[in-house]
Each structure stands twice: as structure tokens, then as C-alpha cells.
Enzyme design. Structure first.
Site, PDB file in Angstrom:
ATOM      1  N   HIS A 164     -55.337-102.177   4.328  1.00 54.70           N
ATOM      2  CA  HIS A 164     -55.845-103.108   3.316  1.00 54.70           C
ATOM      3  C   HIS A 164     -57.291-102.882   2.896  1.00 54.70           C
ATOM      4  CE1 HIS A 164     -55.740-106.501   0.795  1.00 54.70           C
ATOM      5  NE2 HIS A 164     -55.151-107.361   1.589  1.00 54.70           N
ATOM      6  N   TYR A 280     -55.294-120.735   1.004  1.00 56.47           N
ATOM      7  CA  TYR A 280     -55.891-119.553   0.380  1.00 56.47           C
ATOM      8  C   TYR A 280     -54.901-118.968  -0.626  1.00 56.47           C
ATOM      9  CZ  TYR A 280     -57.873-114.786   0.120  1.00 56.47           C
ATOM     10  OH  TYR A 280     -58.412-113.598  -0.309  1.00 56.47           O
ATOM     11  N   THR A 293     -61.285-109.364  -4.715  1.00 56.89           N
ATOM     12  CA  THR A 293     -60.611-110.661  -4.807  1.00 56.89           C
ATOM     13  C   THR A 293     -61.607-111.803  -4.709  1.00 56.89           C
ATOM     14  OG1 THR A 293     -60.267-110.836  -2.418  1.00 56.89           O
ATOM     15  CG2 THR A 293     -58.520-109.764  -3.707  1.00 56.89           C
TER      16      THR A 293
END
Length: 473
Positions: A164, A280, A293
Site C-alpha cells: 500500500h 473512516y 488520500t
């Protein structure tokens, strides 16, 4: 072939390293590692030649060398033991050369001996196994430091496991959509099921990587595998294909599909746990150079007011009004997040500065300590023009998923496919007695149907789905 990234570790921190190009893949099969060259005489191999080379790997009868089979577990366990083992056992000689080969490959490929996909009398259960396998595999047959690993199963099903730190899910999803569409609609296969193209029979064989792994390193591999397997076994993963309706019906009600789904998740969580929690939702900030993000905090005063009103059986008109207010608030927060006016990245920057200056902030300590018990993200379907899902429903994707962020929370990923389908990935931990992925999936299903029944003027076929959702619970 492509730009590539690798998460490389030192004793102090992980770093993302970037190489401009690579002309080979690293391939794992039955405990062995291979280098598969993708070019010959300056040209890219044809699909048929790649198949030919992979078949050579499949036919190779050689056994793994001592310690080789589960070597990848070092990338799955704790980072400090891997950093120490790397320095002690992979800093020179044959081990360093083989490790460099893996880390400088374009990407990692696992030829998995398992079969996955929607199979047998339990298609939902088999989808759960499919998704869980892609998330962590056997904990040693993926190379978790690589930018991404392509997993190819024995029955031809495929998927991706992505690291990620170098990119967010939409980047990987964009890549994978293109790969699937190109494979299906452009490259294709011949009548015998082989890839199209010619073969140069004089291609050099894939190179088997060599290792010299001493007993001390093998012991560390075993320890890392135990740590990783304990984490993997604790993951409760459920794939929920929802086809009762999709964004087409939602948009007819003049409601944002994402806001609708987020309100459904709030309602589902309240029914599941009897409370609200910090939520979230990932929002892209790609309007900005190198934007990643921002967080949309989907649990708002407006969403709580609506959920409480609906749960207590208040008047339908009043609930509809509160629902639209909550949706409008969500859309406002999403626009703020996308345009750089969110709060969480700002808070994180303040946190980094406070650590650098050595300043203790009671405010930051409190605001950043609350766990995200509901962590959500929409996997975008970005290249819809590449797929005709109406005439070719076999190309419908389940999307992607991730594990829970909090020990007592849920991770929920969803993908909106076409006009009539929404797929969910729900995860939590078996070790938490208060969470259950299948039960929460049933709550999501019922919440979606209840919200449509509330806001849709057309009640036809909703009650049938709602009755089934209540049976699932």
C-alpha cells in the site's frame, strides 16, 4: 517494462525504492523462485512465448533448497527481525544476488497450486476463501515487500495483492481493469485454449534462483511465519455480492450513491453494535500533484440523528427529511476532502511537527487516539467503457478488500458495478467476540433495502428482498 517500487527495510525504517525499468519477473512456484525474462533480442515476448516459459517452470521437478520454500514469510512477519536477518544473511554472496533479483523485478508472480473462484454448492463461501487467499495466501507464497504480486491459481483464476505504501487502490484497480480487458477482448486465446502468437523454441529457460540459507535464518523464517499466520488466521473475511439494486435506482431518487451506501453502513453498524463509532472513508486528493488520500468522517451528527429516528420508528416523512440532510452533509464533507479542505491530513502534519519539536499536545493525543472501528473505502470502477457488463456478466468483478484497522472493528470495501450491482468486502477479527463479518454483511444488506424502501416511490420487489435480509439475520 514499467516503473516499479519495492519496500526495502533497514534497521531503523522502511523506505520505498524506485527503479526506472525492469525486463524480467520474479516467479514463485512450489517453494522455488525463478527469474522469467520478458524480452528476447530486444523484443517483448509474445503471450504464447510467456505461456511457454511459464510451462517450463510448472514442469521443473527440482525441489526447493533448504529454507527456500517459506522464505517469503520474512516479508510477512515483524519488520525488525526481517531487517536483522537481511543484514546478517542477505548482505552478500548468492543470497544477496537472488534477493536483488526479486526486488528489482517488474513485479512478483505466484503460481498457486490451489483452486479459487465461485465454485460448487457454496458460491458465497468460495468467494470468501478466494478473497482471503488474495489477502495473505499461505503467508509465505507472496512477496509482501513488492509493489504488487499477481496470483494465478491452478484453475486459471487470478488476482492481485498490492503493497500500500507506493500507491492507493485506484491506481492498482486502473491497472488491473486494463489487464483484464486486454486479456479478454484483445489478446484472446486460440481454440485449444492457448495464448495466441508464435514461439521461439530457442528461448533461454527461466533462471532458477539459488539460496544458501543457514539454520539460524531458517529459524527466523519459522518465527516470522508463526507471527504472520496468527494474524492471517484471525481475519474473518466475507464477500457480499448485492444485486437487488444498484446506483441506477439510487440516482432515480436523486441521492448520491456513495452517500446512500455510507448511510447504510452507519445504520448497519448501529444495528450490529447498538452505538456509533468513528468512521473512516477514503477520499482521493488527486486534484493535487502527488495527492494521495484524505479522510471523510462519515459518522456525523446528521447521520446519527437519522439512524436514531429510523431505529426508533419515527414518522417516515421525518426520517426521509433527516436522511437527505445526512446525505447532503456527507457530500459536503466529501467535496471538502477532495479539494484539500479536510482535517485529518492537517492533524497528521501537526502530529509530525509536534514529534519533531518534542512538544506534547494533549489535544493531538486525544483526537488521534480514538480507533477507526469502521474503516471504509470505495474501489472505483474507472474504465467502464472496457466492459459490457449487461451482455457479459461473467466479467463482473468482486472488487478488492482489506483487513480491519481496529481489533474490535470492521473493514468495509465496496465497488459500484454498472447500474445494478454493488459488491462488498467485509472484514473483522475472529478474536473479537463482538464482531462477525457475515452478520455485519447481513446488516448491510438489510440496511440497503430499508433505505431504498424509505426513499423510493416504487415499492415493487423491495419487500421481497427485505424479507430475505431479515431471514439472513
Amino acid at each position: 517494462m514499467c516503473d516499479l517500487h519495492i519496500t526495502k527495510i533497514s534497521l531503523f525504517l522502511d523506505t520505498v525504492q524506485h527503479w526506472q525499468d525492469s525486463d524480467y519477473l520474479a516467479v514463485y512456484h512450489r517453494g522455488r523462485y525463478f527469474r522469467l525474462w520478458m524480452y528476447n533480442a530486444g523484443r517483448l515476448l509474445s503471450p504464447r512465448e510467456i505461456e511457454y516459459q511459464i510451462q517450463k517452470i510448472l514442469d521443473d521437478p527440482s525441489p526447493p533448497s533448504p529454507g527456500e520454500e517459506k522464505l517469503g514469510a520474512l516479508t510477512a512477519g515483524d519488520r525488525v527481525p526481517w531487517a536483522k536477518a537481511r543484514k546478517e544473511f542477505f548482505g552478500s554472496g548468492v543470497n544477496k544476488r537472488s534477493l536483488d533479483c526479486i526486488e528489482k523485478s517488474a513485479f512478483f508472480v505466484t503460481l498457486d497450486d490451489d483452486k479459487q473462484g465461485m465454485m460448487g454448492d457454496d458460491p458465497d463461501g468460495s468467494l470468501d476463501h478466494y478473497a482471503k487467499s488474495l489477502l495473505h495466501g499461505k503467508c509465505y507464497d507472496r512477496w509482501f515487500d513488492k509493489s504488487f504480486s499477481v496470483v494465478i491459481y491452478k484453475n486459471g483464476k487470478t488476482g492481485l495483492n498490492a503493497e500500500h505504501s507506493w500507491a492507493d487502490a485506484p491506481i492498482v484497480a486502473h491497472l488491473w481493469e486494463y489487464v483484464l480487458a486486454t486479456d479478454s477482448f484483445q489478446l484472446g486465446y486460440n481454440e485449444e485454449g492457448h495464448c495466441k502468437g508464435d514461439i521461439n523454441p530457442n528461448l533461454p529457460k527461466p533462471q532458477r534462483l539459488s539460496w544458501d540459507i543457514p539454520p539460524q535464518c531458517q529459524e527466523q523464517i519459522t518465527q516470522s511465519l508463526m507471527v504472520a499466520k496468527a494474524l492471517a488466521d484471525d481475519v474473518d473475511f466475507h464477500v457480499l455480492p448485492f444485486s437487488d439494486f444498484g446506483k441506477g435506482r439510487i440516482k432515480k431518487c436523486k441521492i448520491s450513491p456513495d452517500a446512500f451506501i455510507q448511510l447504510a453502513l452507519q445504520l448497519a453498524y448501529y444495528r450490529d453494535r447498538g452505538m456509533f463509532c468513528l468512521t473512516y472513508e477514503a477520499s482521493m486528493t488527486r486534484l493535487f500533484r502527488e495527492g494521495r488520500t484524505e479522510t471523510v468522517r462519515s459518522c456525523t451528527s446528521e447521520s446519527c440523528a437519522f439512524v436514531k429516528a429510523l431505529a426508533s420508528g419515527e414518522d417516515a416523512d421525518h426520517c426521509r427529511r433527516l436522511f437527505r440532510l445526512a446525505c447532503e452533509k456527507h457530500q459536503h464533507l466529501y467535496r471538502l476532502a477532495m479539494t484539500g479542505s479536510g482535517i485529518d491530513r492537517h492533524l497528521f502534519c501537526l502530529y509530525v511537527v509536534s514529534k519533531y519539536l518534542g512538544v506534547e499536545s494533549p489535544f493531538l493525543k486525544e483526537v488521534l487516539s480514538e480507533p477507526w472501528r469502521l474503516s471504509t473505502s470505495q474501489t472505483p470502477f474507472q474504465q467502464a467503457e472496457l466492459f459490457d457488463l449487461v451482455n457479459h456478466p461473467e466479467y463482473i468483478s468482486c472488487g478488492g478488500g482489506f483487513g480491519p484497522v481496529a481489533d474490535d472493528g470492521y473493514g468495509v470495501a465496496y465497488i459500484i458495478l454498472g447500474e445494478n450491482m454493488i459488491n462488498f468486502h467485509v472484514s473483522c477479527k475472529h478474536s473479537c467476540t463482538q464482531t462477525d463479518s457475515h452478520k455485519f454483511g447481513a446488516h448491510i444488506r438489510r440496511a440497503l433495502l430499508d433505505l431504498l424502501a424509505l426513499v423510493s416511490p416504487d415499492q415493487k420487489d423491495i419487500n421481497v428482498g427485505n424479507s430475505q435480509a431479515k431471514k439472513d439475520l
